[in-house]
Design an enzyme around this catalytic site. Structure first.
Site, PDB file in Angstrom:
ATOM      1  N   SER A  72     -67.146  69.768  23.621  1.00 30.37           N
ATOM      2  CA  SER A  72     -66.803  71.100  23.133  1.00 30.37           C
ATOM      3  C   SER A  72     -65.540  71.099  22.262  1.00 30.37           C
ATOM      4  O   SER A  72     -64.720  70.179  22.321  1.00 30.37           O
ATOM      5  CB  SER A  72     -66.592  72.035  24.327  1.00 30.37           C
TER       6      SER A  72
HETATM    7  N1  SAM Z   1     -67.135  69.263  28.290  1.00 33.44           N
HETATM    8  C1  SAM Z   1     -68.029  68.226  27.845  1.00 33.44           C
HETATM    9  C2  SAM Z   1     -67.268  67.186  27.081  1.00 33.44           C
HETATM   10  O1  SAM Z   1     -66.044  67.269  26.999  1.00 33.44           O
HETATM   11  O2  SAM Z   1     -67.903  66.270  26.559  1.00 33.44           O
HETATM   12  C3  SAM Z   1     -69.100  68.770  26.975  1.00 33.44           C
HETATM   13  C4  SAM Z   1     -70.221  69.343  27.701  1.00 33.44           C
HETATM   14  S1  SAM Z   1     -71.609  69.686  26.698  1.00 33.44           S
HETATM   15  C5  SAM Z   1     -71.112  71.105  25.790  1.00 33.44           C
HETATM   16  C6  SAM Z   1     -72.680  70.347  27.945  1.00 33.44           C
HETATM   17  C7  SAM Z   1     -73.237  69.311  28.870  1.00 33.44           C
HETATM   18  O3  SAM Z   1     -73.943  69.985  29.912  1.00 33.44           O
HETATM   19  C8  SAM Z   1     -74.243  68.361  28.230  1.00 33.44           C
HETATM   20  O4  SAM Z   1     -73.826  67.046  28.414  1.00 33.44           O
HETATM   21  C9  SAM Z   1     -75.542  68.644  28.982  1.00 33.44           C
HETATM   22  O5  SAM Z   1     -76.354  67.506  29.153  1.00 33.44           O
HETATM   23  C10 SAM Z   1     -75.015  69.164  30.294  1.00 33.44           C
HETATM   24  N2  SAM Z   1     -75.948  69.957  31.080  1.00 33.44           N
HETATM   25  C11 SAM Z   1     -76.846  70.898  30.677  1.00 33.44           C
HETATM   26  N3  SAM Z   1     -77.496  71.405  31.736  1.00 33.44           N
HETATM   27  C12 SAM Z   1     -77.000  70.781  32.844  1.00 33.44           C
HETATM   28  C13 SAM Z   1     -77.247  70.880  34.241  1.00 33.44           C
HETATM   29  N4  SAM Z   1     -78.153  71.731  34.759  1.00 33.44           N
HETATM   30  N5  SAM Z   1     -76.549  70.084  35.068  1.00 33.44           N
HETATM   31  C14 SAM Z   1     -75.625  69.220  34.597  1.00 33.44           C
HETATM   32  N6  SAM Z   1     -75.349  69.081  33.278  1.00 33.44           N
HETATM   33  C15 SAM Z   1     -76.017  69.859  32.416  1.00 33.44           C
END
Ligand code: SAM
Length: 225
Positions: A72
């Site tokens: 993000s």
């Molecule tokens: N804060 C993170 C970083 O610094 O890299 C970025 C996160 S990214 C915007 C959102 C993440 O949520 C993705 O890696 C995605 O695979 C994960 N995600 C989506 N649905 C999920 C779930 N139900 N459980 C765990 N992770 C999930």
């Protein structure tokens, strides 16, 4: 020298980029929590993205990571962490650890971080990066984070880094008394960052913080795959 123009001697360049990220993207937009600012000035964000993207690592937008996900925008991470009022003794749940960058910032702010990531490949990569950089108070598990991590609950703070159609009840349940939950809620194109606080009598208060745009939370209490 690597093809992207950076080599091991580039560390001072990145330190300078982090300093200006903190001043120009965070402090100037109202991030004032000293611990959040210090942690984000310390954590080497470029280490969590591919070398080809090192030039982008400290810019004012999300950066692509594998599995068509993103790490993000620095500002929105800082805003979530500031709102969650993370204390040094806290146990924190992060849902959607992606690259592991925000996990590292949380590890600098809290006693212990449990992070859940849906993609095993991202969880493995994040784990490897965090170990290499020496973060020891982090456990990354693969699974559906919309259900939280009941085996590790309760949590003093929960940060959800993916957009949910509604606040997942499982996460509210796993919040300790006095706990704070920050979660983007909305449809797949835009959301509002919501801050929930659990009080002594178990009641909740909710504050809408700001608009945002996250990738979807895919899971039982999120969006369908
Ligand atoms: N804060 C993170 C970083 O610094 O890299 C970025 C996160 S990214 C915007 C959102 C993440 O949520 C993705 O890696 C995605 O695979 C994960 N995600 C989506 N649905 C999920 C779930 N139900 N459980 C765990 N992770 C999930």
């Amino acid at each position: 020298m690597s093809s992207n123009g950076f080599n091991e001697g580039s560390q001072p360049v990145f330190r300078e980029q982090r300093r200006s990220m903190v001043e120009q993207q965070l402090r100037s937009r109202g991030i004032h929590d000293h611990r959040v600012l210090t942690a984000m000035e310390e954590v080497p964000r470029h280490e969590f993205v591919n070398r080809e993207q090192w030039e982008q690592a400290y810019s004012d937008h999300p950066v692509s990571i594998p599995e068509q996900q993103t790490t993000s925008q620095p500002y929105i991470i800082a805003s979530m962490l500031q709102s969650a009022e993370i204390q040094p003794g806290d146990r924190v749940l992060e849902v959607g650890s992606g690259s592991g960058y925000q996990t590292a910032v949380l590890a600098a702010l809290a006693r212990e971080v449990i992070a859940v990531e849906r993609y095993p490949s991202l969880a493995e990569q994040a784990r490897a990066t965090l170990v290499r950089l020496g973060y020891e108070n982090v456990t990354i598990v693969t699974g559906d984070g919309s259900l939280g991590a009941p085996q590790f609950a309760p949590f003093d703070a929960i940060i959800v880094s993916a957009a949910a159609p509604r606040v997942p009840p499982a996460l509210v349940q796993q919040l300790a008394i006095g706990g704070r939950l920050v979660v983007p809620v909305g449809d797949s194109s835009q959301q509002v960052l919501e801050l929930l606080r659990k009080h002594r009598d178990g009641s909740l208060t909710t504050h809408s913080l700001e608009g945002c745009r996250f990738v979807p939370l895919i899971g039982e209490q999120g969006f369908a795959a």
